[in-house]
Design a protein around this motif. Structure first.
Motif, PDB file in Angstrom:
ATOM      1  N   THR A 196      10.103  37.967  11.796  1.00  0.00           N
ATOM      2  CA  THR A 196       8.899  38.392  12.536  1.00  0.00           C
ATOM      3  C   THR A 196       9.470  39.149  13.892  1.00  0.00           C
ATOM      4  OG1 THR A 196       7.550  36.610  11.836  1.00  0.00           O
ATOM      5  CG2 THR A 196       6.963  37.573  13.957  1.00  0.00           C
ATOM      6  N   GLY A 197       8.965  40.108  14.203  1.00  0.00           N
ATOM      7  CA  GLY A 197       9.310  41.143  15.259  1.00  0.00           C
ATOM      8  C   GLY A 197       8.609  42.323  15.320  1.00  0.00           C
ATOM      9  N   LEU A 198       9.119  43.433  15.890  1.00  0.00           N
ATOM     10  CA  LEU A 198       8.584  44.698  16.208  1.00  0.00           C
ATOM     11  C   LEU A 198       9.345  45.950  15.423  1.00  0.00           C
ATOM     12  CD1 LEU A 198       6.536  46.294  18.033  1.00  0.00           C
ATOM     13  CD2 LEU A 198       8.544  46.081  19.745  1.00  0.00           C
ATOM     14  N   ASP A 199       8.625  46.710  14.857  1.00  0.00           N
ATOM     15  CA  ASP A 199       9.136  47.977  14.294  1.00  0.00           C
ATOM     16  C   ASP A 199       9.663  48.880  15.397  1.00  0.00           C
ATOM     17  OD1 ASP A 199       9.560  50.582  13.156  1.00  0.00           O
ATOM     18  OD2 ASP A 199       7.967  49.839  11.602  1.00  0.00           O
ATOM     19  N   LEU A 200      10.948  49.290  15.300  1.00  0.00           N
ATOM     20  CA  LEU A 200      11.634  49.929  16.354  1.00  0.00           C
ATOM     21  C   LEU A 200      11.066  51.188  16.813  1.00  0.00           C
ATOM     22  CD1 LEU A 200      15.480  48.982  15.795  1.00  0.00           C
ATOM     23  CD2 LEU A 200      14.047  48.671  17.892  1.00  0.00           C
ATOM     24  N   ARG A 201      10.218  51.679  15.965  1.00  0.00           N
ATOM     25  CA  ARG A 201       9.835  53.232  16.346  1.00  0.00           C
ATOM     26  C   ARG A 201       8.959  52.925  17.179  1.00  0.00           C
ATOM     27  NH1 ARG A 201       4.969  53.681  12.918  1.00  0.00           N
ATOM     28  NH2 ARG A 201       4.790  52.072  11.546  1.00  0.00           N
ATOM     29  N   TYR A 202       8.291  51.874  17.363  1.00  0.00           N
ATOM     30  CA  TYR A 202       7.077  51.681  18.595  1.00  0.00           C
ATOM     31  C   TYR A 202       7.869  51.879  20.014  1.00  0.00           C
ATOM     32  CZ  TYR A 202       3.843  49.956  14.911  1.00  0.00           C
ATOM     33  OH  TYR A 202       3.290  50.025  13.802  1.00  0.00           O
ATOM     34  N   LEU A 203       9.060  51.331  20.041  1.00  0.00           N
ATOM     35  CA  LEU A 203      10.045  51.354  21.342  1.00  0.00           C
ATOM     36  C   LEU A 203      10.509  52.819  21.578  1.00  0.00           C
ATOM     37  CD1 LEU A 203      12.145  48.160  21.117  1.00  0.00           C
ATOM     38  CD2 LEU A 203      10.180  48.927  22.916  1.00  0.00           C
ATOM     39  N   LEU A 204      10.834  53.310  20.413  1.00  0.00           N
ATOM     40  CA  LEU A 204      11.601  54.600  20.140  1.00  0.00           C
ATOM     41  C   LEU A 204      10.571  55.775  20.755  1.00  0.00           C
ATOM     42  CD1 LEU A 204      14.124  54.517  17.484  1.00  0.00           C
ATOM     43  CD2 LEU A 204      14.317  54.473  19.944  1.00  0.00           C
ATOM     44  N   THR A 251      21.700  56.385  12.162  1.00  0.00           N
ATOM     45  CA  THR A 251      21.225  57.683  12.677  1.00  0.00           C
ATOM     46  C   THR A 251      19.838  57.474  13.336  1.00  0.00           C
ATOM     47  OG1 THR A 251      20.098  57.978  10.494  1.00  0.00           O
ATOM     48  CG2 THR A 251      22.272  58.643  10.532  1.00  0.00           C
ATOM     49  N   LEU A 252      19.401  58.598  13.997  1.00  0.00           N
ATOM     50  CA  LEU A 252      17.980  58.499  14.462  1.00  0.00           C
ATOM     51  C   LEU A 252      16.945  58.370  13.745  1.00  0.00           C
ATOM     52  CD1 LEU A 252      16.869  58.647  17.413  1.00  0.00           C
ATOM     53  CD2 LEU A 252      16.488  61.069  17.189  1.00  0.00           C
ATOM     54  N   GLU A 253      17.226  58.818  12.512  1.00  0.00           N
ATOM     55  CA  GLU A 253      15.968  58.556  11.528  1.00  0.00           C
ATOM     56  C   GLU A 253      16.192  57.083  10.752  1.00  0.00           C
ATOM     57  OE1 GLU A 253      13.586  60.857  10.892  1.00  0.00           O
ATOM     58  OE2 GLU A 253      14.776  62.022  12.408  1.00  0.00           O
ATOM     59  N   GLN A 312      12.533  54.015  10.961  1.00  0.00           N
ATOM     60  CA  GLN A 312      12.118  53.653   9.776  1.00  0.00           C
ATOM     61  C   GLN A 312      12.835  52.360   9.322  1.00  0.00           C
ATOM     62  OE1 GLN A 312      12.417  56.527   6.414  1.00  0.00           O
ATOM     63  NE2 GLN A 312      14.215  57.565   7.416  1.00  0.00           N
ATOM     64  N   ASP A 313      12.120  51.480   8.816  1.00  0.00           N
ATOM     65  CA  ASP A 313      12.708  50.298   8.110  1.00  0.00           C
ATOM     66  C   ASP A 313      13.738  49.519   9.132  1.00  0.00           C
ATOM     67  OD1 ASP A 313      11.111  50.661   5.920  1.00  0.00           O
ATOM     68  OD2 ASP A 313      12.834  51.912   5.156  1.00  0.00           O
ATOM     69  N   GLN A 329      17.771  45.771   9.249  1.00  0.00           N
ATOM     70  CA  GLN A 329      17.555  46.808   8.784  1.00  0.00           C
ATOM     71  C   GLN A 329      17.139  46.724   7.350  1.00  0.00           C
ATOM     72  OE1 GLN A 329      20.857  49.631   8.016  1.00  0.00           O
ATOM     73  NE2 GLN A 329      19.455  51.260   8.073  1.00  0.00           N
ATOM     74  N   HIS A 330      15.851  46.877   6.710  1.00  0.00           N
ATOM     75  CA  HIS A 330      15.376  46.801   5.504  1.00  0.00           C
ATOM     76  C   HIS A 330      16.023  47.804   4.440  1.00  0.00           C
ATOM     77  CE1 HIS A 330      12.718  45.578   2.330  1.00  0.00           C
ATOM     78  NE2 HIS A 330      12.216  46.830   2.044  1.00  0.00           N
ATOM     79  N   ASN A 331      16.683  46.948   3.481  1.00  0.00           N
ATOM     80  CA  ASN A 331      17.719  47.816   2.558  1.00  0.00           C
ATOM     81  C   ASN A 331      18.919  48.179   2.879  1.00  0.00           C
ATOM     82  OD1 ASN A 331      15.809  47.455   0.248  1.00  0.00           O
ATOM     83  ND2 ASN A 331      14.428  49.131   0.708  1.00  0.00           N
TER      84      ASN A 331
END
Length: 392
Positions: free
Chosen positions: A109-117, A142-144, A148-149, A173-175
């Motif tokens: 449980t946590g936060l998708d990092l893209r929201y912070l970025l 990488t920034l990408e 994502q994930d 990191q998923h996958n």
């Protein structure tokens, strides 16, 4: 009588040196304690935490810094993160691959990092982010990848994580490989393309960074460490150039940045000795400066002159090599005074004697310059590829 006075003075001097040594050790321990203050994760009783607000309040000193290629540095404490982004938190099954090939599926449980970025104004030059944890561990993404994930998590299988095992926060990191799941992340250093030039023997897996922090990297000096105010500092560039110039600290930091993962080792380090360390160095490529000043075709060497009186040189060909830079940051932080603040040279293929610290002047010359150590018999080449040729 004179002999007696001499012995008394000798005893007093020895006592003074001993007191100074004890004070220095005490100061080092006090400074180390201050570094650890606020991050005594294992003292937290997670069974007493009832909700996410209590979780954040239990770590008021925990901060995450986003720096590097950003319009403005952003530092967030845990309370700010929870208050601002809690409504976006989610629970996912994260699939990871261990270094032995075993696959794991864990609920976090946590936060998708893209929201912070999305709230960080990242500059166009950015390509990579190095995430640093409190346990002197770092991983490069990488920034990408981070958009994502990737998650910043604080619960595992519905429970707050055990600090001694997973840390209180974690990047997953998923996958992705689990060796890049950084515990207790505190710094996101946003950089351009990363050149990896450290010894392969110092890397466990491609893409993973084992680094020495400024607190653990060895330090060697020939005298007192200069205390330089960056507001008063300038870098003179002169000699066989068409455009002599003087750069202040702000001008240097506004130039195109480069980052390199490189090994710093003193030329006197014995085989297996401790005077060696890997770090990510960031700064301005020396070749960029050389293009600006338009050096003469007669140039043979580039000479670095330093505030403490030290000097050394590298050949023109060496100065143009990839990774050679005027560095102002180490592992995402401005250089400390001991490591050459405000600017030092980074020459990945060379021993540390060529990594001049506290540089204040660079001169382009048409002769073989002998610097501080070179004039004392140490190798002028000083390449780490020829350890058997350290003396000339």
């Amino acid at each position: 009588m004179n002999k007696k006075i001499f012995y008394i003075l000798a005893v007093v001097a020895a006592a003074g040196l001993l007191a100074l040594l004890i004070y220095s050790i005490a100061q080092d321990r006090q400074e180390q304690a201050s570094l650890d203050q606020g991050f005594n994760f294992e003292d937290i009783d997670i069974s007493q935490i009832g909700n996410d607000s209590e979780f954040a309040s239990a770590l008021p000193e925990y901060r995450i810094l986003f720096n590097g290629l950003v319009k403005e540095e952003v530092e967030l404490n845990l309370v700010q993160i929870i208050e601002k982004y809690l409504h976006l938190a989610e629970t996912r099954i994260v699939h990871g691959v261990r270094s032995d090939g075993e696959q794991v599926d864990i609920e976090y449980t946590g936060l998708d990092l893209r929201y912070l970025l999305e709230d960080i104004e990242i500059l166009d030059q950015a390509q990579n982010i190095i995430v640093y944890g409190t346990d002197l561990y770092a991983a490069n993404f990488t920034l990408e990848e981070l958009k994502q994930d990737m998650m910043l998590v604080w619960k595992k299988e519905g429970q707050y994580m055990v600090p001694s095992q997973d840390g209180v926060l974690k990047i997953v990191q998923h996958n992705g490989p689990t060796f890049k799941w950084v515990k207790n992340p505190v710094l996101f250093n946003i950089i351009p393309e990363l050149q990896e030039m450290a010894d392969e023997s110092g890397q466990l897996d491609p893409g993973i960074l084992e680094f020495a922090s400024e607190q653990t990297m060895f330090v060697l000096t020939i005298g007192m460490v200069p205390q330089i105010d960056s507001n008063d500092w300038s870098l003179a560039i002169e000699g066989l150039v068409e455009k002599e110039m003087s750069l202040d600290y702000g001008q240097l930091k506004n130039m195109p940045q480069e980052s390199v993962y490189a090994t710093l080792e003193t030329i006197s380090n014995p085989q297996g000795g401790p005077l060696i360390g890997n770090a990510v160095w960031s700064g301005v490529p020396l070749a960029y400066i050389m293009d600006m000043v338009q050096y003469s075709p007669q140039t043979q060497e580039v000479v670095f002159y330093c505030t403490d009186g030290y000097s050394t040189s590298i050949t023109l060909e060496e100065a143009l090599q990839p990774g050679v830079m005027l560095a102002y940051a180490m592992n995402g932080r401005d250089l400390s005074a001991e490591h050459g603040f405000p600017v030092r040279a980074v020459v990945p293929s060379k021993y540390g004697m060529k990594w001049a610290k506290w540089i204040e002047r660079i001169e382009f010359v048409d002769y073989d310059y002998k610097g501080y150590w070179e004039s004392r018999g140490w190798s002028d080449y000083a390449g780490r590829d020829t350890p058997e040729q350290r003396f000339e």
